[in-house]
Design a protein around this motif. Structure first.
Motif, PDB file in Angstrom:
ATOM      1  N   LEU A 281       0.831  -1.203   0.000  1.00  0.00           N
ATOM      2  CA  LEU A 281       0.000   0.000   0.000  1.00  0.00           C
ATOM      3  C   LEU A 281       0.872   1.262   0.000  1.00  0.00           C
ATOM      4  O   LEU A 281       0.653   2.178  -0.794  1.00  0.00           O
TER       5      LEU A 281
ATOM      6  N   VAL B 142       0.842   1.670  -4.023  1.00  0.00           N
ATOM      7  CA  VAL B 142      -0.457   2.323  -4.197  1.00  0.00           C
ATOM      8  C   VAL B 142      -0.383   3.801  -3.832  1.00  0.00           C
ATOM      9  O   VAL B 142      -0.846   4.660  -4.599  1.00  0.00           O
ATOM     10  N   ILE B 143       0.220   4.108  -2.694  1.00  0.00           N
ATOM     11  CA  ILE B 143       0.316   5.503  -2.254  1.00  0.00           C
ATOM     12  C   ILE B 143       1.503   6.205  -2.908  1.00  0.00           C
ATOM     13  O   ILE B 143       1.361   7.313  -3.425  1.00  0.00           O
TER      14      ILE B 143
ATOM     15  N   CYS C  33      -4.095   4.855  -6.269  1.00  0.00           N
ATOM     16  CA  CYS C  33      -5.414   5.265  -5.778  1.00  0.00           C
ATOM     17  C   CYS C  33      -5.221   6.598  -5.074  1.00  0.00           C
ATOM     18  O   CYS C  33      -4.614   6.657  -4.006  1.00  0.00           O
TER      19      CYS C  33
ATOM     20  N   ALA D 230      -6.208   6.708  -1.221  1.00  0.00           N
ATOM     21  CA  ALA D 230      -5.673   5.786  -0.220  1.00  0.00           C
ATOM     22  C   ALA D 230      -4.833   6.485   0.846  1.00  0.00           C
ATOM     23  O   ALA D 230      -4.902   6.127   2.022  1.00  0.00           O
ATOM     24  N   LYS D 231      -4.048   7.460   0.442  1.00  0.00           N
ATOM     25  CA  LYS D 231      -3.128   8.104   1.394  1.00  0.00           C
ATOM     26  C   LYS D 231      -3.872   8.727   2.568  1.00  0.00           C
ATOM     27  O   LYS D 231      -3.487   8.557   3.724  1.00  0.00           O
TER      28      LYS D 231
ATOM     29  N   GLU E 151      -6.783   7.984   3.857  1.00  0.00           N
ATOM     30  CA  GLU E 151      -7.349   6.983   4.770  1.00  0.00           C
ATOM     31  C   GLU E 151      -6.259   6.250   5.545  1.00  0.00           C
ATOM     32  O   GLU E 151      -6.434   5.926   6.711  1.00  0.00           O
ATOM     33  N   GLN E 152      -5.126   6.041   4.907  1.00  0.00           N
ATOM     34  CA  GLN E 152      -4.004   5.403   5.602  1.00  0.00           C
ATOM     35  C   GLN E 152      -3.485   6.330   6.704  1.00  0.00           C
ATOM     36  O   GLN E 152      -3.226   5.896   7.817  1.00  0.00           O
TER      37      GLN E 152
ATOM     38  N   ILE F 208      -8.062   2.233   7.667  1.00  0.00           N
ATOM     39  CA  ILE F 208      -8.054   1.026   6.847  1.00  0.00           C
ATOM     40  C   ILE F 208      -7.936  -0.175   7.776  1.00  0.00           C
ATOM     41  O   ILE F 208      -7.031  -0.245   8.600  1.00  0.00           O
TER      42      ILE F 208
ATOM     43  N   THR G  13     -12.599   1.450   5.282  1.00  0.00           N
ATOM     44  CA  THR G  13     -12.500   0.380   4.296  1.00  0.00           C
ATOM     45  C   THR G  13     -11.800  -0.830   4.897  1.00  0.00           C
ATOM     46  O   THR G  13     -11.069  -0.696   5.881  1.00  0.00           O
TER      47      THR G  13
ATOM     48  N   HIS H 167     -11.160  -5.991  -1.530  1.00  0.00           N
ATOM     49  CA  HIS H 167     -11.148  -4.665  -0.916  1.00  0.00           C
ATOM     50  C   HIS H 167     -12.592  -4.192  -0.823  1.00  0.00           C
ATOM     51  O   HIS H 167     -13.243  -3.948  -1.835  1.00  0.00           O
TER      52      HIS H 167
ATOM     53  N   LEU I 109     -15.240  -1.499  -0.023  1.00  0.00           N
ATOM     54  CA  LEU I 109     -15.301  -0.031  -0.017  1.00  0.00           C
ATOM     55  C   LEU I 109     -16.728   0.450   0.223  1.00  0.00           C
ATOM     56  O   LEU I 109     -17.685  -0.151  -0.265  1.00  0.00           O
TER      57      LEU I 109
END
Length: 188
Positions: free
Chosen positions: A14, A18-19, A24, A27-28, A30-31, A36, A68, A135, A137
């Motif tokens: 992630l 991903v980040i 996405c 994503a950042k 929410e992380q 998450i 999520t 995943h 969502l």
């Protein structure tokens, strides 16, 4: 691998893919907010995975602070075709359980391959992950995020172009590094 190591590999993916590459763009946030949830499923049947999926829907129903869930399928569904069968059943289950319009699934797998692509197309890495994953969502969150994001329809094409620029060697290195970081997490 232990649950801790499996989650560490997923978090490394992630963060480092991903980040880091903005695969996405949502994503950042929410992380960073720690919203998450990582759930490892060790079941070896479709039924056990589907039961855990519904448990996660219930968790999201009762925990609005969790944005999520990444349901990580640790020991089953290594075969991509078997995984696709599970995905189809899981999507139907969400409808049957009244979750249509509430939650949706995004799919990730170590051997992900888009239907019309070659196995060696780097674009497949937009959906490749250390482990098979479902995943989960929130639909309302997706709608809200897309409403404020410039050109959401362009995200997939941008990701395809990015992964092709990065190339297979670099993408394989990123994924391999996730497991290396997970191994050290288990040593700690």
């Amino acid at each position: 691998m232990s649950n801790q190591q499996i989650i560490a590999a997923t978090q490394a993916w992630l963060n480092s893919f991903v980040i880091a590459y903005n695969i996405c763009p949502f994503a950042k946030r929410e992380q960073q907010r720690n919203r998450i949830r990582y759930r490892v499923e060790h079941g070896n049947s479709i039924e056990s995975c589907l039961n855990t999926l519904i448990d996660e829907c219930i968790h999201l129903d009762t925990h609005p602070e969790t944005e999520t869930t990444l349901l990580i399928l640790a020991e089953f569904f290594d075969d991509f075709d078997d995984y696709l069968d599970l995905l189809a059943i899981a999507e139907q289950l969400l409808i049957d359980q009244g979750y249509e319009g509430v939650y949706q699934l995004a799919s990730f797998h170590p051997h992900y391959r888009f239907a019309d692509s070659d196995e060696t197309d780097p674009a497949n890495y937009t959906n490749r992950s250390p482990y098979p994953m479902l995943h989960l969502l929130r639909e309302s969150s997706i709608e809200n995020a897309l409403a404020t994001y410039p050109d959401p329809a362009g995200i997939p094409q941008r990701n395809i172009e990015l992964t092709r620029r990065l190339g297979m060697k670099k993408l394989e290195e990123i994924l391999r590094a996730c497991f290396e970081s997970a191994s050290s997490a288990g040593d700690a």
